[in-house]
Design an enzyme around this catalytic site. Structure first.
Site, mmCIF file in Angstrom:
data_model
loop_
_atom_site.group_PDB
_atom_site.id
_atom_site.type_symbol
_atom_site.label_atom_id
_atom_site.label_comp_id
_atom_site.label_asym_id
_atom_site.label_seq_id
_atom_site.Cartn_x
_atom_site.Cartn_y
_atom_site.Cartn_z
ATOM 1 C CG ASP A 197 -1.907 1.151 1.227
ATOM 2 O OD1 ASP A 197 -1.637 2.163 0.556
ATOM 3 O OD2 ASP A 197 -2.950 1.048 1.893
ATOM 4 C CG HIS A 198 1.170 4.127 -3.233
ATOM 5 N ND1 HIS A 198 0.041 3.578 -3.790
ATOM 6 C CD2 HIS A 198 0.990 5.460 -3.255
ATOM 7 C CE1 HIS A 198 -0.793 4.547 -4.135
ATOM 8 N NE2 HIS A 198 -0.242 5.699 -3.822
ATOM 9 C CE LYS A 202 1.532 9.095 -1.137
ATOM 10 N NZ LYS A 202 2.469 9.735 -2.064
ATOM 11 C CG HIS A 260 -4.758 4.361 -0.444
ATOM 12 N ND1 HIS A 260 -3.731 3.442 -0.417
ATOM 13 C CD2 HIS A 260 -4.913 4.688 -1.748
ATOM 14 C CE1 HIS A 260 -3.301 3.227 -1.643
ATOM 15 N NE2 HIS A 260 -3.997 3.969 -2.460
#
Length: 511
Positions: A197-198, A202, A260
């Site tokens: 889950d990019h 972050k 997300h």
């Protein structure tokens, strides 16, 4: 001195460098590979975080030689890498490039892949350590994983490892998520499956944990005694582009909320972990997700919409139903908003409002902690007409940082109070630029370090939250009682989303 249980066991003053390893990339022709994965690998090499013998093997249905694949990577790096291009770094990296042509059902191709990996182990010293990155549609996961098992590619020898990396969506509902886990779990052990889950890679997402647990000022008020509600927003100013084949039938809720936004919710609402290792973080996130409940009236506490024609960035844009490849009868939502409750002592009575949409006013992702009003204000009503609620806003993207909104006196002889903002901006506070999420996540895969990767238990809990909402919307469609509400492109979503908060006496923040 006793060990601090909240201290990361790795010394962050020392760089984390991957050991001997290689990666096999399926789906090398896709946007994800060209714009994110390949540039991130170069950036890691440029920062000295990959071993000198690192190898990258591409697999695709193309009649390419190794040098053709190297040119694809070169062009991707030149166009999208974060760090400067250095010829000596590129030459060392490119020596480890290989390409294997073939289809996912091609036994001979996977035999060639096995021989290629064995050759790289000998020539590049990769030590039998390989990660298989499946940057392909989920429908092919089973085919590829089955081939890896059939041809002995998933089995690690003594002292080495084999790992598999997959991208969302992790299924399209709870049942399919469990089926996917069954397919992966038959071939790879649980700690060798990395779900990317990019958003979790972050810096600003990780800063939620740093801000909460490294500062004493926030924890005493991080609860229902002081917090009125929480808003989590991911807004995009673009439409679906050329993704009609993927997006139609998926929609905003499956595409963004299930992964997300629920991950962001869990980080905001979790209790303090005993440490920041993978197990401790996972335990606390799972506690939150298992405590989430839905309001009884889903018709009043959810909203969905489809963008209509309008203006975006000064350009006339079509509506969702006018996009190429979209059926005119489609009920796929491009906007979704939901109200969730976290039934814990800390958060009882505090609603969490989640929203996401395309073709909205601007691109922004943020978490807003909105505080209750002061119980008593010793000022005349006319003095505080422009005073709102205090808020702590964590900006995930763009303009990464944190904003604190509070009331302050307006200069002058009268007592007039107005909201002001105090800003922390990442780019202004730190001289070094933040690495891209994929740099951190790919390095974590090679290190076998999984704190930022959701496990299948989290995925299933997320689907348990979302499935009843999706079922409710599907039932409305079948009965002809509702469909996604149109909203103008360039606006902030359908009127039903505003009404959802208005019933609680609240309004959406305007980012």
């Amino acid at each position: 001195m006793s060990d601090n249980p909240l201290r990361d066991p790795r010394d962050r003053r020392l760089p984390r460098i991957a050991g001997p390893s290689g990666m096999v990339l399926f789906g090398v022709t896709g946007d994800l590979s060209r714009k994110k994965i390949m540039p991130a690998i170069y950036d890691l090499a440029n920062r000295g975080l990959l071993p000198p013998g690192f190898s990258l093997t591409g697999f695709a249905r193309r009649d390419w030689a190794d040098q053709d694949f190297a040119q694809i990577v070169h062009d991707s790096v030149k166009a999208h890498a974060r760090t400067d291009f250095r010829e000596e770094v590129w030459q060392q990296l490119a020596e480890g490039f290989r390409f294997v042509p073939g289809n996912f059902d091609d036994d001979q191709a996977f035999d060639r892949l096995r021989r290629t990996i064995e050759e790289l182990d000998e020539l590049r010293g990769t030590g039998g350590n390989h990660a298989f990155y499946l940057a392909i549609p989920p429908g092919f996961f089973g085919d590829v994983v089955g081939q890896l098992k059939e041809h002995g590619l998933a089995r690690a020898s003594e002292g080495s490892w084999r790992r598999v990396v997959i991208e969302k969506p992790f299924g399209h509902d709870l049942e399919s998520a469990r089926e996917l886990q069954g397919i992966l779990g038959e071939v790879f052990p649980s700690d060798s499956i990395f779900r990317i889950d990019h958003y979790l890679g972050k810096e600003t997402v990780q800063n939620i944990l740093a801000m909460r647990f490294a500062n004493e000022m926030f924890e005493p008020i991080w609860n229902s005694n002081y917090v009125d509600h929480v808003q989590i927003t991911m807004a995009e100013d673009i439409g679906i582009g050329g993704r009609a084949g993927y997006y139609d039938g998926i929609g905003a809720a499956r595409d963004v909320i299930q992964n997300h936004l629920l991950q962001l919710l869990s980080l905001v609402a979790m209790e303090e972990p005993t440490s920041f290792d993978a197990r401790s973080l996972r335990i606390e996130k799972q506690k939150v997700l298992s405590s989430v409940t839905l309001p009884r009236r889903l018709d009043l506490t959810t909203a969905r919409g489809q963008y209509a024609a309008g203006w975006a960035g000064g350009v006339k844009v079509p509506g969702f139903l006018e996009e190429e490849g979209i059926k005119r009868t489609s009920t796929t939502e491009t906007y979704a908003a939901v109200t969730l409750n976290v039934e814990t002592r800390r958060w009882a009575g505090v609603p969490f409002y989640l929203r996401t949409g395309k073709r909205l006013g601007r691109r922004v992702t943020e978490v807003a902690i909105v505080f209750k009003r002061a119980p008593h204000l010793p000022f005349a009503d006319s003095s505080i007409e422009e005073l709102g609620q205090n808020a702590l806003v964590i900006r995930i993207q763009p303009d990464e940082g944190v904003t604190l909104r509070f009331g302050s006196k307006v200069p002058g002889t009268q007592m007039e109070i107005r909201d002001v903002n105090m800003d922390f901006v990442y780019g202004g506070a730190f001289t070094e630029s933040s690495p891209e999420a994929y740099e951190r996540l790919i390095l974590d895969v090679l290190l076998g370090d999984p704190p930022l990767f959701p496990r299948h238990e989290e995925v299933e809990l997320s689907w348990q939250i979302l499935d009843p909402i999706l079922d409710h919307w599907a039932a409305q469609d079948e009965k002809g009682k509702g469909r996604p509400e149109p909203y103008e492109s360039g606006g902030w979503g359908p009127a039903s989303a505003d009404a959802m908060l208005a019933r609680d006496g609240r309004v959406w923040r305007r980012p």
